[in-house]
Structures are given as structure tokens and as C-alpha cells.
Motif scaffolding. Structure first.
Motif, PDB file in Angstrom:
ATOM      1  N   SER A  60     -27.126 -63.267  94.998  1.00 16.64           N
ATOM      2  CA  SER A  60     -28.394 -62.704  94.532  1.00 16.64           C
ATOM      3  C   SER A  60     -28.239 -61.185  94.379  1.00 16.64           C
ATOM      4  CB  SER A  60     -29.532 -63.023  95.505  1.00 16.64           C
ATOM      5  OG  SER A  60     -29.403 -62.240  96.672  1.00 16.64           O
ATOM      6  N   ILE A  61     -29.048 -60.608  93.545  1.00 14.74           N
ATOM      7  CA  ILE A  61     -28.945 -59.169  93.280  1.00 14.74           C
ATOM      8  C   ILE A  61     -29.221 -58.360  94.547  1.00 14.74           C
ATOM      9  CG2 ILE A  61     -31.319 -58.908  92.472  1.00 14.74           C
ATOM     10  CD1 ILE A  61     -28.243 -57.100  91.042  1.00 14.74           C
ATOM     11  N   ASP A  62     -30.089 -58.858  95.406  1.00 16.21           N
ATOM     12  CA  ASP A  62     -30.358 -58.154  96.661  1.00 16.21           C
ATOM     13  C   ASP A  62     -29.135 -58.178  97.576  1.00 16.21           C
ATOM     14  OD1 ASP A  62     -32.978 -57.419  95.985  1.00 16.21           O
ATOM     15  OD2 ASP A  62     -33.728 -59.396  96.579  1.00 16.21           O
ATOM     16  N   THR A 110     -28.122 -61.324  85.499  1.00 22.20           N
ATOM     17  CA  THR A 110     -28.551 -61.675  86.853  1.00 22.20           C
ATOM     18  C   THR A 110     -28.469 -63.185  87.088  1.00 22.20           C
ATOM     19  OG1 THR A 110     -30.875 -61.697  86.174  1.00 22.20           O
ATOM     20  CG2 THR A 110     -30.046 -59.666  87.158  1.00 22.20           C
ATOM     21  N   ARG A 156     -37.574 -51.896  89.266  1.00 25.27           N
ATOM     22  CA  ARG A 156     -37.180 -53.290  89.439  1.00 25.27           C
ATOM     23  C   ARG A 156     -37.588 -54.157  88.248  1.00 25.27           C
ATOM     24  NH1 ARG A 156     -34.604 -54.466  94.266  1.00 25.27           N
ATOM     25  NH2 ARG A 156     -35.431 -56.555  94.372  1.00 25.27           N
ATOM     26  N   LEU A 198     -28.151 -51.801  86.478  1.00 25.18           N
ATOM     27  CA  LEU A 198     -29.203 -52.466  87.243  1.00 25.18           C
ATOM     28  C   LEU A 198     -29.267 -51.933  88.675  1.00 25.18           C
ATOM     29  CD1 LEU A 198     -31.252 -54.735  86.704  1.00 25.18           C
ATOM     30  CD2 LEU A 198     -29.607 -56.312  87.694  1.00 25.18           C
ATOM     31  N   LEU A 199     -28.118 -51.739  89.292  1.00 27.27           N
ATOM     32  CA  LEU A 199     -28.090 -51.217  90.659  1.00 27.27           C
ATOM     33  C   LEU A 199     -28.600 -49.781  90.722  1.00 27.27           C
ATOM     34  CD1 LEU A 199     -24.697 -52.712  91.832  1.00 27.27           C
ATOM     35  CD2 LEU A 199     -26.981 -53.386  92.591  1.00 27.27           C
ATOM     36  N   LEU A 246     -24.423 -54.505  85.492  1.00 29.32           N
ATOM     37  CA  LEU A 246     -24.670 -54.542  86.926  1.00 29.32           C
ATOM     38  C   LEU A 246     -24.799 -53.138  87.498  1.00 29.32           C
ATOM     39  CD1 LEU A 246     -25.009 -56.190  89.487  1.00 29.32           C
ATOM     40  CD2 LEU A 246     -22.518 -56.224  89.716  1.00 29.32           C
ATOM     41  N   VAL A 265     -26.010 -58.340  96.506  1.00 33.07           N
ATOM     42  CA  VAL A 265     -25.074 -57.411  95.874  1.00 33.07           C
ATOM     43  C   VAL A 265     -25.431 -55.979  96.241  1.00 33.07           C
ATOM     44  CG1 VAL A 265     -24.235 -56.538  93.664  1.00 33.07           C
ATOM     45  CG2 VAL A 265     -24.571 -58.988  93.976  1.00 33.07           C
ATOM     46  N   LEU A 299     -24.859 -64.029  88.161  1.00 35.13           N
ATOM     47  CA  LEU A 299     -24.330 -63.439  89.387  1.00 35.13           C
ATOM     48  C   LEU A 299     -23.905 -64.529  90.365  1.00 35.13           C
ATOM     49  CD1 LEU A 299     -26.751 -60.488  90.154  1.00 35.13           C
ATOM     50  CD2 LEU A 299     -24.364 -60.331  89.492  1.00 35.13           C
TER      51      LEU A 299
END
Length: 138
Positions: A120-122, A114, A81, A72-73, A69, A124, A117
Motif C-alpha cells: 500500500s502507498i502508506d 497505485t 493526497r 506521489l511521495l 511514485l 511505501v 504497487l
């Protein structure tokens, strides 16, 4: 009678070769002003258990979900992306190698993370960005 003469090259002459060295600590090779250190400082106090399960799965080849994570962030912060591109960066970019502790997660590892999670990743990314802004105000 002719004697055989062995023509052996001089093995003590080492021109043109490069000695490989092992990078024991990748942070030494990264510029101290690099955004990866600012990113790690900013996310230091965040409880990632709100977003993912902390433990690894039973699979012996699984990766730490918090590490995935964070990677990814950081990639999102850098404008990357594509999971395939991020997996490639983990193999070639020293900053991503530092974030992943020199593990080489695949694009599928990021995809599985993902999928697991809780948000959603957005969301987060927004929550962590809000945390960073709150820390700067104080």
C-alpha cells in the motif's frame, strides 16, 4: 489621379510584448533550499523495484512508474493526497514539473500506478521515511 497611400505600422517597435523563453533546466528556477531537492537526496539510495516494476508498460503514452511514485511521495510529504490535485500540480507547479521531467501525468496515471504497487502507498511512505531516519542517524 489619386494615388493609394498605404499606411503600414512600424513593425520594429516592440513595446508591451514579452519574449517567451524555454526553460531548458527547471532546477535553475527552483530555490536551492526547496524541499524537493532534500526529498530527492533522501530517496536517492532507495531501490524502488521493491515497490513497483521499473519498466514502462507497452502503452506508448505510459509514464515511468518510479517517477510517478516519487512524485506521489513528494506530494504526500507536502500534504497533497488528492490524485486530481497532484495531476494539476504537475501542470502548474515547477517543482512537480521537475520531478516528472516535464511530463504531465493524469490522475488516472497515478491511480493505475497505485493499483500496481506491491504494497500500500502508506506502507511505501513508511518504509521510505524509515530509510530517511536511518540515513540521518549514521
Amino acid at each position: 489621379m489619386l494615388q493609394n497611400q498605404l499606411n503600414q505600422t512600424n513593425y520594429n517597435h516592440y513595446t508591451g510584448f514579452v519574449q517567451l523563453s524555454l526553460p531548458f533546466d527547471l532546477s535553475v528556477k527552483i530555490d536551492p533550499n526547496d524541499p524537493v531537492f532534500s526529498f530527492l537526496d533522501a530517496v536517492e539510495g532507495i531501490d524502488f523495484s521493491k515497490f513497483v516494476k521499473i519498466a514502462r508498460s507497452n502503452n506508448t503514452h505510459s509514464h515511468d512508474r518510479v517517477m510517478l511514485l516519487k512524485t506521489l511521495l513528494f506530494a504526500f510529504q507536502e500534504g497533497n493526497r488528492s490524485l486530481t490535485k497532484i495531476a494539476q500540480l504537475c501542470k502548474t507547479d515547477i517543482r512537480y514539473m521537475y520531478l516528472t521531467n516535464e511530463e504531465r501525468p493524469s490522475a488516472m496515471a497515478f491511480q493505475r500506478m497505485t493499483d500496481q504497487l506491491k504494497e500500500s502507498i502508506d506502507d511505501v511512505f513508511f518504509t521510505i521515511s524509515k530509510h530517511i531516519v536511518d540515513c540521518q542517524i549514521i
